[in-house]
Motif scaffolding. Structure first.
Motif, PDB file in Angstrom:
ATOM      1  N   PHE A 285      -2.666  -2.912 -10.328  1.00  0.00           N
ATOM      2  CA  PHE A 285      -1.339  -2.358 -10.051  1.00  0.00           C
ATOM      3  C   PHE A 285      -0.208  -3.266 -10.550  1.00  0.00           C
ATOM      4  CE2 PHE A 285      -3.766   0.166  -7.009  1.00  0.00           C
ATOM      5  CZ  PHE A 285      -3.146   1.401  -7.088  1.00  0.00           C
ATOM      6  N   ALA A 286      -0.548  -4.396 -11.119  1.00  0.00           N
ATOM      7  CA  ALA A 286       0.481  -5.337 -11.552  1.00  0.00           C
ATOM      8  C   ALA A 286       1.458  -4.746 -12.565  1.00  0.00           C
ATOM      9  CB  ALA A 286      -0.177  -6.600 -12.112  1.00  0.00           C
ATOM     10  N   PRO A 287       1.014  -3.998 -13.612  1.00  0.00           N
ATOM     11  CA  PRO A 287       1.988  -3.431 -14.557  1.00  0.00           C
ATOM     12  C   PRO A 287       2.982  -2.502 -13.885  1.00  0.00           C
ATOM     13  CG  PRO A 287      -0.219  -3.387 -15.477  1.00  0.00           C
ATOM     14  CD  PRO A 287      -0.374  -3.772 -14.062  1.00  0.00           C
ATOM     15  N   LEU A 288       2.507  -1.633 -12.954  1.00  0.00           N
ATOM     16  CA  LEU A 288       3.413  -0.719 -12.264  1.00  0.00           C
ATOM     17  C   LEU A 288       4.417  -1.496 -11.425  1.00  0.00           C
ATOM     18  CD1 LEU A 288       4.223   2.168 -11.464  1.00  0.00           C
ATOM     19  CD2 LEU A 288       2.466   2.081  -9.668  1.00  0.00           C
ATOM     20  N   ALA A 289       3.945  -2.533 -10.730  1.00  0.00           N
ATOM     21  CA  ALA A 289       4.847  -3.333  -9.911  1.00  0.00           C
ATOM     22  C   ALA A 289       5.863  -4.064 -10.790  1.00  0.00           C
ATOM     23  CB  ALA A 289       4.042  -4.328  -9.086  1.00  0.00           C
ATOM     24  N   GLU A 290       5.443  -4.534 -11.940  1.00  0.00           N
ATOM     25  CA  GLU A 290       6.350  -5.240 -12.840  1.00  0.00           C
ATOM     26  C   GLU A 290       7.436  -4.319 -13.355  1.00  0.00           C
ATOM     27  OE1 GLU A 290       6.118  -7.975 -16.915  1.00  0.00           O
ATOM     28  OE2 GLU A 290       4.298  -7.225 -15.940  1.00  0.00           O
ATOM     29  N   ASP A 291       7.068  -3.073 -13.657  1.00  0.00           N
ATOM     30  CA  ASP A 291       8.070  -2.118 -14.141  1.00  0.00           C
ATOM     31  C   ASP A 291       9.137  -1.867 -13.085  1.00  0.00           C
ATOM     32  OD1 ASP A 291       6.695  -1.915 -16.498  1.00  0.00           O
ATOM     33  OD2 ASP A 291       5.620  -0.071 -15.946  1.00  0.00           O
ATOM     34  N   ASN A 292       8.766  -1.904 -11.810  1.00  0.00           N
ATOM     35  CA  ASN A 292       9.727  -1.638 -10.727  1.00  0.00           C
ATOM     36  C   ASN A 292      10.282  -2.918 -10.105  1.00  0.00           C
ATOM     37  OD1 ASN A 292       9.526   1.281 -10.740  1.00  0.00           O
ATOM     38  ND2 ASN A 292       7.490   1.024  -9.827  1.00  0.00           N
ATOM     39  N   ARG A 293       9.969  -4.051 -10.737  1.00  0.00           N
ATOM     40  CA  ARG A 293      10.452  -5.343 -10.274  1.00  0.00           C
ATOM     41  C   ARG A 293      10.046  -5.591  -8.798  1.00  0.00           C
ATOM     42  NH1 ARG A 293      14.809  -2.864 -12.244  1.00  0.00           N
ATOM     43  NH2 ARG A 293      15.951  -3.043 -10.260  1.00  0.00           N
ATOM     44  N   ILE A 294       8.786  -5.321  -8.524  1.00  0.00           N
ATOM     45  CA  ILE A 294       8.246  -5.511  -7.182  1.00  0.00           C
ATOM     46  C   ILE A 294       7.267  -6.683  -7.215  1.00  0.00           C
ATOM     47  CG2 ILE A 294       6.855  -4.488  -5.336  1.00  0.00           C
ATOM     48  CD1 ILE A 294       7.885  -1.759  -6.211  1.00  0.00           C
ATOM     49  N   GLU A 295       7.413  -7.583  -6.299  1.00  0.00           N
ATOM     50  CA  GLU A 295       6.557  -8.764  -6.239  1.00  0.00           C
ATOM     51  C   GLU A 295       5.288  -8.467  -5.437  1.00  0.00           C
ATOM     52  OE1 GLU A 295       6.587 -13.303  -4.371  1.00  0.00           O
ATOM     53  OE2 GLU A 295       8.377 -12.021  -4.255  1.00  0.00           O
ATOM     54  N   LEU A 296       4.127  -8.745  -6.022  1.00  0.00           N
ATOM     55  CA  LEU A 296       2.839  -8.577  -5.353  1.00  0.00           C
ATOM     56  C   LEU A 296       2.281  -9.945  -5.000  1.00  0.00           C
ATOM     57  CD1 LEU A 296       1.093  -5.843  -7.580  1.00  0.00           C
ATOM     58  CD2 LEU A 296       2.390  -5.521  -5.475  1.00  0.00           C
ATOM     59  N   SER A 297       1.712 -10.073  -3.786  1.00  0.00           N
ATOM     60  CA  SER A 297       1.136 -11.354  -3.373  1.00  0.00           C
ATOM     61  C   SER A 297       0.021 -11.125  -2.370  1.00  0.00           C
ATOM     62  CB  SER A 297       2.207 -12.264  -2.763  1.00  0.00           C
ATOM     63  OG  SER A 297       2.738 -11.673  -1.585  1.00  0.00           O
ATOM     64  N   ARG A 298      -0.845 -12.134  -2.325  1.00  0.00           N
ATOM     65  CA  ARG A 298      -1.965 -12.088  -1.379  1.00  0.00           C
ATOM     66  C   ARG A 298      -2.088 -13.448  -0.704  1.00  0.00           C
ATOM     67  NH1 ARG A 298      -6.482 -15.308  -1.421  1.00  0.00           N
ATOM     68  NH2 ARG A 298      -6.721 -14.935  -3.664  1.00  0.00           N
ATOM     69  N   GLN A 299      -2.346 -13.436   0.612  1.00  0.00           N
ATOM     70  CA  GLN A 299      -2.521 -14.671   1.364  1.00  0.00           C
ATOM     71  C   GLN A 299      -3.805 -14.589   2.183  1.00  0.00           C
ATOM     72  OE1 GLN A 299       0.943 -15.177   3.782  1.00  0.00           O
ATOM     73  NE2 GLN A 299       2.291 -15.716   2.066  1.00  0.00           N
ATOM     74  N   GLY A 300      -4.511 -15.710   2.330  1.00  0.00           N
ATOM     75  CA  GLY A 300      -5.708 -15.775   3.160  1.00  0.00           C
ATOM     76  C   GLY A 300      -6.946 -15.338   2.417  1.00  0.00           C
ATOM     77  N   GLN A 301      -8.059 -15.479   3.095  1.00  0.00           N
ATOM     78  CA  GLN A 301      -9.344 -15.067   2.535  1.00  0.00           C
ATOM     79  C   GLN A 301     -10.291 -14.701   3.687  1.00  0.00           C
ATOM     80  OE1 GLN A 301     -10.637 -18.383   0.225  1.00  0.00           O
ATOM     81  NE2 GLN A 301     -10.879 -19.763   1.999  1.00  0.00           N
TER      82      GLN A 301
END
Length: 450
Positions: free
Chosen positions: A320-336
């Protein structure tokens, strides 16, 4: 017995119990009476034996007996129910006034009873002088016919009492069970009147016996579940008809317009491509509905393999990174976290949640996935900054075809089934999912077993 009514069964059981109790009591009473008569007869014979021993004291020969015979006969005349037989040591009979039927034999020692058609006797045989080796043997015969008549009348009375008690108990039991089963008849009438149009009917719990109160609550709860299920089914039928009507109307209209006049090959190609897009959307909707139906019937059995959830989350985020980049939305993940689960199904869950979050996140916003592992299980949350969800919409958020904002026009690929599918997959893994939203921050929280 399978065809008898409950009232008849209870009446027969009451009658049988009463008959058994009455019969047992009668048998015990009859046995006690017979034993009492034996004890009384033994006492009477012991008393009369003592009198005879006093009268015939010292008699060991026939001559001595003949000297006392007159006194003996005089004593017997005062005791008409007692007869006597005296035998010498050699077995000769010196005196015998016993009836032939009594069959008194010198070798019979102790107390015995003889029964006949018309009479009964108690026979007691012993030595006249216990301390003498030459003492004759005496046999006393007591007529107990009146005792036997009393016992026979009592037995007849017992049988009559048993029969009348059983009959009376059966009648009273039928009346009592009919009165006691009236709440069941009311329940039967209510159940007979329940139909698809009257599922709101409920049994009154007031006045119900304690034994039926729980059954009444269970029955009302069942009606409530049926009513809820029927309402959901009716709403689902209306929703799916509504969802299919739009693409079907588009297909019909597009096809009819295309066929109004001859067109070029390129026009037909474009028309078929448009129809194909609509058909693909409908096919996806049908596949999603089949998936939900399979899950609701317990047929969705996830595979179990050891997964590192952080790797699965990173893979979906990369997609989903390309779609988020087009909308200037930051994606992140924390923990495992690590768990046993179905890789394909869990990726579908993550994809549905991320797709939902990205569509409703404002530009320059963020979508954050947080993983936390504990001894009790795994917690996964998907948080985004957007318009938020109204509190009244949260309870229905996971319903099929439900959209939190009906005014928002979405493309046909989003039919409102994503979150319903997500919940069914989570539940198949033994977990749960919920949503909370306040001040524009929406968070989906998933709880999974390890």
């Amino acid at each position: 017995m399978n065809r008898l009514s409950l009232r008849s069964r209870l009446a027969l059981l009451f009658a049988a119990c009463t008959a058994v109790v009455s019969l047992t009591a009668g048998i015990l009473f009859n046995h006690a009476s017979a034993t009492h008569f034996v004890e009384l007869d033994q006492q009477l014979l012991d008393t009369r034996l003592a009198n005879l021993r006093s009268t015939l004291q010292g008699v060991e020969t026939l001559d001595a007996f003949n000297d006392r015979k007159t006194h003996l006969i005089a004593d017997l005349n005062h005791q008409p129910d007692l007869t006597l037989r005296i035998d010498s040591v050699e077995g000769l009979t010196w005196f015998d006034s016993t009836p032939p039927f009594s069959q008194a034999r010198p070798e019979d020692t102790g107390l015995h009873t003889r029964h006949g058609d018309q009479a009964a006797y108690r026979i007691f045989s012993t030595t006249l002088q216990p301390d003498s080796a030459h003492s004759p043997r005496i046999t006393l015969v007591l007529d107990i016919t009146h005792h036997q008549h009393f016992l026979q009348r009592m037995q007849h009375l017992i049988w009559l009492t048993v029969g009348l008690s059983a009959l009376a108990t059966a009648l009273l039991g039928a009346w009592a069970t009919r009165s006691g089963l009236k709440p069941l008849h009311r329940m039967s009438k209510v159940a007979a009147g329940v139909s698809a149009s009257s599922l709101t009917t409920r049994l009154p719990e007031e006045g119900m016996p304690r034994e039926l109160a729980e059954l009444t609550r269970t029955f009302n709860a069942m009606l409530a579940r049926l009513d809820d299920g029927f309402q959901r089914l009716s709403a689902f039928s209306a929703d799916i008809a509504h969802e299919l009507r739009t693409p079907l109307s588009n297909l019909l209209t597009h096809t009819q317009v295309t066929l109004t006049r001859p067109r070029s090959l390129e026009d037909y190609r474009e028309a078929l491509a448009g129809n194909l897009e609509e058909l693909q959307g409908m096919a996806q909707m049908v596949n999603d509905m089949l998936f939900l139906a399979k899950a609701e019937h317990g047929l969705l059995i996830p595979a179990r393999e050891r997964l590192k959830l952080e790797d699965e989350v990173d893979a979906v985020l990369e997609f989903f990174a390309p779609l988020a980049e087009d909308n200037r939305i930051e994606l992140s993940r924390q923990g495992q976290a690590t768990m046993n689960g179905d890789r394909t199904l869990l990726r579908r869950v993550l994809s549905n949640l991320l797709d939902n979050a990205l569509r409703f996140t404002h530009p320059d916003g963020y979508v954050r996935i947080d993983l936390q592992a504990s001894a009790s299980g795994i917690s996964l949350s998907v948080e985004n900054k957007g318009a938020g969800i109204a509190p009244e919409a949260l309870p229905r958020l996971f319903d099929r075809f439900y959209r939190a904002d009906p005014a928002r026009q979405e493309s046909s690929e989003h039919a409102g089934l994503g979150l319903a599918i997500t919940r069914s997959i989570i539940q198949a893994h033994g977990g749960s999912i919920g949503c909370e939203s306040s001040e524009g921050v929406t968070r989906f929280r998933v709880e999974l077993p390890r």
